[in-house]
Design an enzyme around this catalytic site. Structure first.
Site, PDB file in Angstrom:
ATOM      1  N   SER A   1     107.083  37.903  77.064  1.00  0.00           N
ATOM      2  CA  SER A   1     107.269  36.735  76.219  1.00  0.00           C
ATOM      3  C   SER A   1     108.697  36.176  76.243  1.00  0.00           C
ATOM      4  O   SER A   1     108.947  35.073  75.753  1.00  0.00           O
ATOM      5  CB  SER A   1     106.897  37.069  74.769  1.00  0.00           C
ATOM      6  OG  SER A   1     107.704  38.113  74.246  1.00  0.00           O
TER       7      SER A   1
ATOM      8  N   SER B   1     107.706  42.461  77.743  1.00  0.00           N
ATOM      9  CA  SER B   1     108.299  41.127  77.588  1.00  0.00           C
ATOM     10  C   SER B   1     109.736  40.994  78.061  1.00  0.00           C
ATOM     11  O   SER B   1     110.247  39.882  78.141  1.00  0.00           O
ATOM     12  CB  SER B   1     108.200  40.682  76.127  1.00  0.00           C
ATOM     13  OG  SER B   1     106.858  40.436  75.779  1.00  0.00           O
TER      14      SER B   1
ATOM     15  N   LYS C   1     116.882  35.487  72.449  1.00  0.00           N
ATOM     16  CA  LYS C   1     115.477  35.123  72.277  1.00  0.00           C
ATOM     17  C   LYS C   1     115.267  34.624  70.855  1.00  0.00           C
ATOM     18  O   LYS C   1     115.926  35.093  69.913  1.00  0.00           O
ATOM     19  CB  LYS C   1     114.605  36.347  72.566  1.00  0.00           C
ATOM     20  CG  LYS C   1     113.096  36.090  72.586  1.00  0.00           C
ATOM     21  CD  LYS C   1     112.375  37.378  72.976  1.00  0.00           C
ATOM     22  CE  LYS C   1     110.874  37.193  73.074  1.00  0.00           C
ATOM     23  NZ  LYS C   1     110.194  38.434  73.516  1.00  0.00           N
TER      24      LYS C   1
END
Length: 455
Positions: free
Chosen positions: A158, A182, A80
């Protein structure tokens, strides 16, 4: 061969690499080929081809010479866009950080997985500054949910790129962060496994924060077994120590308040079918209300959200300056709500949180797990959410509702696919455990996964 490699779990790919059936360099090349051929360019923000080929070459030489670093040597991994990677600016899914100084060192967990022999493929997309459960990003594009067969649907956030990269068969694992859901939300929406560790289980050095009282890390992957292997490596261990548990004598608590409010019928049906399979396999299912859930929502309504307060403190200077104009307006609006949260409000939230964690620990037996749908709905269509601010806010709150309860109570949790809901989209079954009971959770999930999936 490329398509076959890209559809394998970490464990399956490990067998092939360690046996010499496939070379780590071949795996890395197949991974980049798959990314290049993938129709959606919004999954990856940056690729690390030079680094990856160097790491794959080193893994190849080690394995040929009989010096394998272990189960994960030569396995591709995506990160990420919150994790420091040497030589790259950490942009957190935002344009405003694109010109910041490159990281001088890898984040600790990046270093740990490199030490295990894993091959860093690149950094994947995300909601800007990790501040949304939907995964929409106006700067780098929004990855499309690969499970959708009708209209483009959101990936969940996210850790949007992480979920899509694994579900689309581009990488076997991607490492995400989880402040309010997330990791678990994109896992559920994309039909894969997502494990959120207890906060503090892994080093956070070199990870761009959202709310340090809530931030946690974890892998998105294809199986619980994969998550167990990655968990060990993220802690700097050379091999996992978690054994497979048994369903006999296991108690699972299903809360009767909040988490089933406004649940889609397809989600409820898939969850209850998985619950029935677990009961038939010997799991004791008990159902009762957890009052803390209602109090968490009441606290948020009265004093504001803990994540918002801490995100505002982090971004206050940025929001007051010219950078705000280059941020997602929805992120700006939501973060600025933190200005209304007073110190008294914040302290009341923190004090109440400590009390509620203790109360739930007294209500739920230490050996029990808690289960409910990861999200009360399947991944919704993307386009209306891009243009309708009111719909965006409503959907974001509904999407985060179930998972944020675990973050507030410091639980660990793993989302496992349990069937299909509306529009043939995946449904996630969230198994959670009390704080710092990650070994108990993963051990039980190892033996429960096949039952939950209906295999």
């Amino acid at each position: 061969m490329t398509q076959k490699l890209n559809s394998l779990s970490v464990a399956q790919l490990s067998v092939m690499i360690q046996s010499g059936a496939v070379d780590p360099v071949e795996v890395a090349e197949a991974t980049f080929d798959a990314i290049a051929a993938h129709a959606d360019p919004a999954v990856f923000i940056s690729l690390l081809r030079d680094r990856a080929m160097s790491e794959a070459g080193a893994a190849s030489r080690r394995i040929r010479d009989g010096r394998s670093l272990g189960l994960l040597d030569g396995i591709p991994v995506a990160w990420k866009d919150l994790f420091d990677i040497t030589g790259l600016a950490t942009t957190a899914g935002s344009k405003v950080l694109a010109h910041t100084a490159p990281a001088l060192d890898d984040a600790d967990v990046v270093s740990h997985l490199k030490a295990a022999g894993m091959v860093a493929i690149g950094r994947v997309n995300m909601s800007e500054f990790a501040f949304s459960g939907l995964g929409i990003n106006p700067h780098y594009g929004t990855p499309k949910n690969p499970r959708s067969t009708d209209v483009p649907r959101i990936p969940g956030g996210s850790s949007s790129g992480s979920g899509v990269a694994v579900a689309a068969g581009l990488v076997p694992v991607s490492i995400g962060t989880d402040t309010g859901g997330s990791v678990r939300i994109p896992a559920a929406f994309n039909g894969i496994v997502g494990y959120k560790a207890t906060r503090g289980r892994y080093s956070m050095r070199g990870v761009f924060p959202l709310a340090q009282s809530l931030d946690a890390l974890g892998p998105l992957c294809r199986t619980v077994q994969d998550a167990v292997w990655i968990d060990a490596a993220m802690r700097g261990l050379s091999a996992p120590s978690i054994g497979r548990g048994t369903l006999q004598g296991l108690t699972i608590v299903i809360p009767q308040n909040v988490v089933f409010d406004d649940v889609q019928s397809g989600v409820s049906d898939a969850f209850e079918a998985a619950t029935a399979r677990l009961a038939k396999a010997g799991v004791k299912i008990v159902r009762f209300a957890i009052p803390a859930f209602d109090e968490i929502l009441d606290l948020t309504a009265k004093h504001g959200a803990l994540v918002t307060a801490e995100a505002y403190a982090l971004h206050q200077q940025r929001l007051a300056g010219p950078e705000a104009a280059d941020m997602d307006p929805r992120v700006v609006t939501r973060t600025r709500l933190g200005a209304k949260i007073t110190l008294v409000d914040y302290l009341k939230i923190i004090t109440s949180r400590t009390r509620l964690i203790g109360e739930v620990a007294g209500l739920v037996d230490a050996g029990a797990l808690i289960a409910f749908p990861t999200v009360a709905h399947v991944a919704p269509p993307m386009e209306p959410l891009k243009t309708d601010d009111e719909l965006f806010v409503k959907t974001n709150m509904r999407t985060l509702r179930n998972t944020l309860l675990g973050n507030f109570l410091d639980w660990c949790g793993v989302s496992i696919p349990c069937g299909m809901g509306e529009a043939g989209m995946p449904v996630g079954f969230l198994l959670s455990a009390l704080p710092a009971r990650d070994e108990q959770l993963l051990s039980a999930a190892l033996c429960a996964e096949a039952v939950i999936r209906g295999e």
